[in-house]
Scaffold this motif. Structure first.
Motif, PDB file in Angstrom:
ATOM      1  N   LEU A  64       0.836  -1.202   0.000  1.00 50.15           N
ATOM      2  CA  LEU A  64       0.000   0.000   0.000  1.00 50.15           C
ATOM      3  C   LEU A  64       0.870   1.252   0.000  1.00 50.15           C
ATOM      4  O   LEU A  64       1.870   1.324   0.731  1.00 50.15           O
ATOM      5  N   PRO A  65       0.499   2.264  -0.790  1.00 49.99           N
ATOM      6  CA  PRO A  65       1.277   3.505  -0.824  1.00 49.99           C
ATOM      7  C   PRO A  65       0.969   4.436   0.349  1.00 49.99           C
ATOM      8  O   PRO A  65       1.607   5.476   0.500  1.00 49.99           O
ATOM      9  N   VAL A  66      -0.031   4.081   1.150  1.00 47.81           N
ATOM     10  CA  VAL A  66      -0.405   4.886   2.315  1.00 47.81           C
ATOM     11  C   VAL A  66      -0.311   4.029   3.565  1.00 47.81           C
ATOM     12  O   VAL A  66      -0.260   2.804   3.487  1.00 47.81           O
TER      13      VAL A  66
ATOM     14  N   LEU B   1       1.993   8.698  -0.982  1.00 51.24           N
ATOM     15  CA  LEU B   1       1.134   8.616  -2.163  1.00 51.24           C
ATOM     16  C   LEU B   1       1.183   9.905  -2.967  1.00 51.24           C
ATOM     17  O   LEU B   1       1.101   9.886  -4.203  1.00 51.24           O
ATOM     18  N   LEU B   2       1.354  11.028  -2.278  1.00 46.83           N
ATOM     19  CA  LEU B   2       1.327  12.322  -2.951  1.00 46.83           C
ATOM     20  C   LEU B   2       2.603  12.610  -3.722  1.00 46.83           C
ATOM     21  O   LEU B   2       2.557  13.145  -4.830  1.00 46.83           O
ATOM     22  N   ASP B   3       3.765  12.262  -3.134  1.00 48.35           N
ATOM     23  CA  ASP B   3       5.014  12.605  -3.826  1.00 48.35           C
ATOM     24  C   ASP B   3       5.666  11.402  -4.504  1.00 48.35           C
ATOM     25  O   ASP B   3       6.661  11.560  -5.217  1.00 48.35           O
ATOM     26  N   GLY B   4       5.127  10.203  -4.267  1.00 51.41           N
ATOM     27  CA  GLY B   4       5.614   9.023  -4.973  1.00 51.41           C
ATOM     28  C   GLY B   4       6.988   8.531  -4.562  1.00 51.41           C
ATOM     29  O   GLY B   4       7.564   7.683  -5.240  1.00 51.41           O
ATOM     30  N   SER B   5       7.527   9.019  -3.476  1.00 51.66           N
ATOM     31  CA  SER B   5       8.863   8.608  -3.053  1.00 51.66           C
ATOM     32  C   SER B   5       8.803   7.901  -1.702  1.00 51.66           C
ATOM     33  O   SER B   5       7.853   8.069  -0.942  1.00 51.66           O
ATOM     34  N   ASN B   6       9.810   7.105  -1.413  1.00 54.95           N
ATOM     35  CA  ASN B   6       9.906   6.423  -0.127  1.00 54.95           C
ATOM     36  C   ASN B   6      10.703   7.299   0.832  1.00 54.95           C
ATOM     37  O   ASN B   6      11.894   7.113   1.041  1.00 54.95           O
ATOM     38  N   TRP B   7      10.025   8.286   1.376  1.00 58.44           N
ATOM     39  CA  TRP B   7      10.743   9.257   2.190  1.00 58.44           C
ATOM     40  C   TRP B   7      11.055   8.733   3.584  1.00 58.44           C
ATOM     41  O   TRP B   7      11.857   9.319   4.292  1.00 58.44           O
ATOM     42  N   TRP B   8      10.446   7.611   3.976  1.00 58.01           N
ATOM     43  CA  TRP B   8      10.826   7.007   5.253  1.00 58.01           C
ATOM     44  C   TRP B   8      12.275   6.539   5.184  1.00 58.01           C
ATOM     45  O   TRP B   8      13.055   6.778   6.111  1.00 58.01           O
ATOM     46  N   GLN B   9      12.621   5.854   4.094  1.00 56.75           N
ATOM     47  CA  GLN B   9      14.001   5.401   3.945  1.00 56.75           C
ATOM     48  C   GLN B   9      14.962   6.574   3.823  1.00 56.75           C
ATOM     49  O   GLN B   9      16.105   6.502   4.275  1.00 56.75           O
ATOM     50  N   ALA B  10      14.510   7.655   3.214  1.00 63.42           N
ATOM     51  CA  ALA B  10      15.345   8.851   3.126  1.00 63.42           C
ATOM     52  C   ALA B  10      15.635   9.427   4.507  1.00 63.42           C
ATOM     53  O   ALA B  10      16.661  10.083   4.720  1.00 63.42           O
ATOM     54  N   CYS B  11      14.739   9.169   5.454  1.00 66.79           N
ATOM     55  CA  CYS B  11      14.927   9.636   6.837  1.00 66.79           C
ATOM     56  C   CYS B  11      15.664   8.612   7.687  1.00 66.79           C
ATOM     57  O   CYS B  11      15.824   8.814   8.897  1.00 66.79           O
TER      58      CYS B  11
ATOM     59  N   ILE C  14      14.629   5.417   8.139  1.00 63.71           N
ATOM     60  CA  ILE C  14      13.686   4.452   8.706  1.00 63.71           C
ATOM     61  C   ILE C  14      13.462   3.340   7.690  1.00 63.71           C
ATOM     62  O   ILE C  14      13.217   3.607   6.509  1.00 63.71           O
ATOM     63  N   LYS C  15      13.533   2.098   8.143  1.00 67.49           N
ATOM     64  CA  LYS C  15      13.489   0.962   7.227  1.00 67.49           C
ATOM     65  C   LYS C  15      12.179   0.851   6.460  1.00 67.49           C
ATOM     66  O   LYS C  15      12.172   0.522   5.280  1.00 67.49           O
ATOM     67  N   ASN C  16      11.073   1.072   7.151  1.00 67.48           N
ATOM     68  CA  ASN C  16       9.787   0.899   6.485  1.00 67.48           C
ATOM     69  C   ASN C  16       8.735   1.832   7.081  1.00 67.48           C
ATOM     70  O   ASN C  16       8.965   2.516   8.091  1.00 67.48           O
ATOM     71  N   GLN C  17       7.575   1.834   6.453  1.00 67.70           N
ATOM     72  CA  GLN C  17       6.502   2.749   6.810  1.00 67.70           C
ATOM     73  C   GLN C  17       5.918   2.462   8.187  1.00 67.70           C
ATOM     74  O   GLN C  17       5.558   3.384   8.929  1.00 67.70           O
ATOM     75  N   ILE C  18       5.831   1.176   8.564  1.00 73.14           N
ATOM     76  CA  ILE C  18       5.253   0.813   9.858  1.00 73.14           C
ATOM     77  C   ILE C  18       6.087   1.389  10.998  1.00 73.14           C
ATOM     78  O   ILE C  18       5.553   1.976  11.947  1.00 73.14           O
ATOM     79  N   LEU C  19       7.397   1.215  10.919  1.00 78.59           N
ATOM     80  CA  LEU C  19       8.269   1.745  11.965  1.00 78.59           C
ATOM     81  C   LEU C  19       8.207   3.272  12.000  1.00 78.59           C
ATOM     82  O   LEU C  19       8.211   3.882  13.082  1.00 78.59           O
ATOM     83  N   GLY C  20       8.143   3.891  10.830  1.00 78.17           N
ATOM     84  CA  GLY C  20       8.056   5.354  10.777  1.00 78.17           C
ATOM     85  C   GLY C  20       6.797   5.868  11.441  1.00 78.17           C
ATOM     86  O   GLY C  20       6.843   6.809  12.253  1.00 78.17           O
ATOM     87  N   MET C  21       5.665   5.236  11.122  1.00 81.34           N
ATOM     88  CA  MET C  21       4.405   5.671  11.729  1.00 81.34           C
ATOM     89  C   MET C  21       4.391   5.385  13.222  1.00 81.34           C
ATOM     90  O   MET C  21       3.845   6.166  14.005  1.00 81.34           O
TER      91      MET C  21
END
Length: 203
Positions: A107-109, A154-164, A166-173
């Motif tokens: 999922l992108p979100v 979803l809005l910018d189409g990039s994996n900005w969690w990894q840029a920060c 953070i390995k994945n979206q779940i950990l970031g959230m």
């Protein structure tokens, strides 16, 4: 009149305003998420999460004693307890489902973040239903923040969690939710102390 509304709000939502209780949970969530983010598999050492959970329970017990000794206890109505229980159960199931879907990585979100945002709005409506007024605006503001962070990939189409880092979206959230929980808990506690102290001084 505003002071009267604040006192009614505190009396109606006394247990929810004991915000320091949320701080150990938020700290534990951030600590465990950062630990998981730096893991190298296979995992052999669970010292950090165990210490985080045990430490949080000890701090939570001390905070409960502090609130009981300082402010006493307010008896809640059965209707209020049932409503909060129902919201917690429904929210728990939705959060588990959102976590499972987010873990698929397809999922992108972040559904977990969106569920948390919806939970904040629901809780805000619940705690202000009987006492009309603009109290604890960090609930709706936090909901907007969480929803925005959840749909940003979803809005910018990039994996900005990894840029920060953070390995994945779940950990970031999880980290964002933990930080918000800490801030919201301190905010609620300050509101409780300010309102009750102001009222006692007026007497």
């Amino acid at each position: 009149m505003q002071n009267l509304k604040e006192i009614r709000f505190v009396a109606t939502n006394f247990s929810n305003l004991q915000g320091l209780r949320a701080v150990p949970l938020g700290l534990c969530l951030v600590l465990v998420s950062l630990w998981a983010n730096g893991l190298q598999y296979p995992v052999r050492d669970f010292f950090v999460p165990v210490v985080g959970v045990v430490g949080s329970l000890i701090i939570l017990f001390a905070i409960d004693r502090y609130y009981l000794h300082t402010f006493g206890r307010v008896q809640r109505t059965p209707e209020s307890r049932r409503l909060e229980w129902l919201i917690s159960v429904v929210g728990g199931f939705l959060a588990l489902g959102a976590f499972w879907l987010d873990a698929s990585g397809k999922l992108p979100v972040s559904l977990l973040g969106l569920v948390f945002a919806a939970g904040l709005l629901t809780d805000y409506i619940r705690i202000t239903w009987l006492v009309k007024g603009r109290f604890l605006l960090y609930y709706p503001l936090g909901a907007i923040l969480m929803a925005g962070v959840s749909v940003l990939p979803l809005l910018d189409g990039s994996n900005w969690w990894q840029a920060c880092g953070i390995k994945n979206q779940i950990l970031g959230m999880a980290i964002v939710i933990g930080i918000f929980t800490i801030i919201a808990g301190i905010w609620g506690h300050i509101f409780l102390v300010r309102t009750l102290t102001s009222r006692m001084e007026n007497k």
